[in-house]
Scaffold this active site. Structure first.
Site, PDB file in Angstrom:
ATOM      1  N   HIS A  50       0.847  -1.186   0.000  1.00 52.66           N
ATOM      2  CA  HIS A  50       0.000   0.000   0.000  1.00 52.66           C
ATOM      3  C   HIS A  50       0.891   1.246   0.000  1.00 52.66           C
ATOM      4  CE1 HIS A  50       0.336  -1.176   4.398  1.00 52.66           C
ATOM      5  NE2 HIS A  50       1.031  -0.060   4.317  1.00 52.66           N
TER       6      HIS A  50
HETATM    7  C1  T46 Z   1       3.115   0.877   6.750  1.00 52.26           C
HETATM    8  C2  T46 Z   1       3.918  -0.343   6.972  1.00 52.26           C
HETATM    9  C3  T46 Z   1       5.396  -0.060   7.038  1.00 52.26           C
HETATM   10  C4  T46 Z   1      -3.750  -0.210  13.664  1.00 52.26           C
HETATM   11  O1  T46 Z   1      -4.846  -0.405  14.204  1.00 52.26           O
HETATM   12  N1  T46 Z   1      -3.000   0.893  13.987  1.00 52.26           N
HETATM   13  C5  T46 Z   1      -1.822   1.170  13.423  1.00 52.26           C
HETATM   14  O2  T46 Z   1      -1.189   2.192  13.772  1.00 52.26           O
HETATM   15  C6  T46 Z   1      -1.326   0.277  12.416  1.00 52.26           C
HETATM   16  C7  T46 Z   1       0.011   0.565  11.710  1.00 52.26           C
HETATM   17  C8  T46 Z   1      -2.068  -0.824  12.099  1.00 52.26           C
HETATM   18  N2  T46 Z   1      -3.242  -1.062  12.712  1.00 52.26           N
HETATM   19  C9  T46 Z   1      -3.991  -2.286  12.378  1.00 52.26           C
HETATM   20  C10 T46 Z   1      -4.591  -2.292  11.000  1.00 52.26           C
HETATM   21  C11 T46 Z   1      -4.557  -3.753  10.602  1.00 52.26           C
HETATM   22  O3  T46 Z   1      -5.748  -4.388  11.022  1.00 52.26           O
HETATM   23  O4  T46 Z   1      -3.083  -3.382  12.405  1.00 52.26           O
HETATM   24  C12 T46 Z   1      -3.393  -4.323  11.409  1.00 52.26           C
HETATM   25  C13 T46 Z   1      -2.177  -4.637  10.565  1.00 52.26           C
HETATM   26  O5  T46 Z   1      -1.821  -3.489   9.773  1.00 52.26           O
HETATM   27  P1  T46 Z   1      -1.352  -3.578   8.242  1.00 52.26           P
HETATM   28  O6  T46 Z   1      -1.966  -4.743   7.602  1.00 52.26           O
HETATM   29  O7  T46 Z   1      -1.590  -2.251   7.624  1.00 52.26           O
HETATM   30  O8  T46 Z   1       0.241  -3.833   8.442  1.00 52.26           O
HETATM   31  P2  T46 Z   1       1.399  -3.740   7.351  1.00 52.26           P
HETATM   32  O9  T46 Z   1       2.576  -4.364   7.977  1.00 52.26           O
HETATM   33  O10 T46 Z   1       0.968  -4.241   6.033  1.00 52.26           O
HETATM   34  O11 T46 Z   1       1.665  -2.147   7.187  1.00 52.26           O
HETATM   35  C14 T46 Z   1       2.136  -1.381   8.267  1.00 52.26           C
HETATM   36  C15 T46 Z   1       1.406  -0.036   8.352  1.00 52.26           C
HETATM   37  O12 T46 Z   1      -0.009  -0.261   8.393  1.00 52.26           O
HETATM   38  C16 T46 Z   1       1.693   0.878   7.195  1.00 52.26           C
HETATM   39  O13 T46 Z   1       1.279   2.191   7.498  1.00 52.26           O
HETATM   40  O14 T46 Z   1       3.556   1.817   6.106  1.00 52.26           O
HETATM   41  O15 T46 Z   1       3.535  -1.093   8.114  1.00 52.26           O
END
Ligand code: T46
Length: 326
Positions: A50
């Site tokens: 993303h």
């Molecule tokens: C990014 C990369 C480097 C939250 O509730 N609060 C938060 O601050 C974050 C970061 C995530 N979440 C929840 C949302 C999802 O249900 O945690 C879950 C996993 O997040 P996500 O699938 O977005 O994780 P990554 O590793 O794909 O991405 C993350 C960050 O979301 C993103 O901003 O730049 O790490």
């Protein structure tokens, strides 16, 4: 790649081990609003996929290692985070994918804003379209950088040596503030400047001869206030390689960028009281003195005044390739 910078974080190391302090604004380009960390990631897993529209982040692998694939919609780059003194700054509109986590990897993320689901772009095609528009808008500054005998180019780390050479030249730096003490410090300064440039907070240009490509000097726009629509012009330094009208051409281009590209209404500058040569130059250019203190005189130029002057006398200092009609 624009909006991505690899930062070397300053560490204090002695026989007891190492310590890295991160403090805004000293060593961080933004104030931290949120911290999260990613760990327990299987080697075969990939995360991210993303972009963010506005968020800025710094990724640091505190233990172990991981790889980050970043893209601006056109080119791709892979950065290996394998040391706690390596930070990866990722600005707005960059697609990111994290992969190849080692078993003990802990990826720390410092974020400039609170969590906001709406800031994410998760569909790659949608991202690509928005990114191309975003970067085209940013790159259109290059339509305003061609003078008659000189061109401007946004400063890069490779300019550190020339910048250092000019800024330690006693004859040239008499009226400028003192700089950090080595080429390495200048490289570091430019790295952090680039983040301000990506955020449109500041623009620092190298001036060079557009025929023989020889470097001439530097010039800067800073304190850019998008509410008041005014900015400050300064850090003007030119070496002996300057062409006859280099200073005037650079000045005209900086006003073009200020009034036409950045859509400012006013340009401000300050000059040391005893710098008679510069005061005469700015007055002749069209700036008006508005106030003074013990050390400096303060000048300004309004958009309407500049527009008149441009038609009367400055058009001829713009190069043939500039497509900066209003
Ligand atoms: C990014 C990369 C480097 C939250 O509730 N609060 C938060 O601050 C974050 C970061 C995530 N979440 C929840 C949302 C999802 O249900 O945690 C879950 C996993 O997040 P996500 O699938 O977005 O994780 P990554 O590793 O794909 O991405 C993350 C960050 O979301 C993103 O901003 O730049 O790490």
């Amino acid at each position: 790649m624009k909006n991505v910078i690899c930062l070397e974080l300053n560490h204090f190391s002695d026989r007891r081990g190492s310590l890295i302090p991160l403090e805004y604004p000293k060593s961080l380009p933004f104030d931290i609003k949120r911290i999260y960390y990613i760990y327990n990631v299987d080697k075969k897993e990939e995360r991210g996929f993303h972009s963010h529209r506005n968020l800025e982040q710094i990724l640091i692998c505190l233990g172990g290692n991981a790889k980050i694939r970043v893209s601006d919609g056109k080119t791709k780059e892979v950065i290996s985070l394998d040391s706690p003194n390596k930070g990866l700054y990722i600005g707005p509109m960059i697609w990111r994918e994290m992969f190849d986590f080692s078993p003990n990897a802990t990826l720390l993320v410092l974020a400039s804003k609170e969590y906001d689901e709406k800031d994410y772009i998760k569909d790659y095609l949608e991202y690509k379209q928005e990114a191309i528009e975003y970067f085209n808008r940013i790159n259109s500054i290059n339509n305003y950088t061609k003078g008659r005998t000189i061109n401007l180019k946004l400063v890069e780390e490779t300019d550190a040596e020339f910048l250092f050479k000019l800024r330690i030249n006693k004859k040239l730096n008499k009226y400028l503030s003192k700089i950090d003490s080595s080429v390495e410090d200048q490289i570091r300064w430019i790295k952090y400047y680039k983040i301000r440039e990506f955020n449109r907070e500041e623009f620092y240009f190298k001036v060079f001869n557009n025929k023989n490509k020889e470097d001439i000097g530097f010039v800067r726009l800073y304190n850019i206030d998008y509410n008041k629509n005014e900015l400050t012009f300064g850090s003007f330094i030119m070496g002996e390689t300057k062409t006859k009208y280099a200073a005037l051409e650079a000045m005209v281009l900086m006003m073009e960028i200020s009034f036409k590209y950045l859509k400012m209404n006013k340009v401000l500058l300050d000059v040391r009281k005893d710098n008679e040569h510069a005061k005469k130059f700015y007055k002749r250019f069209g700036f008006t003195k508005v106030r003074e203190n013990d050390l400096d005189e303060f000048y300004e130029l309004k958009k309407e005044e500049y527009q008149k002057l441009f038609i009367q006398k400055y058009q001829e200092y713009i190069g043939g390739n500039n497509s900066n009609g209003n």
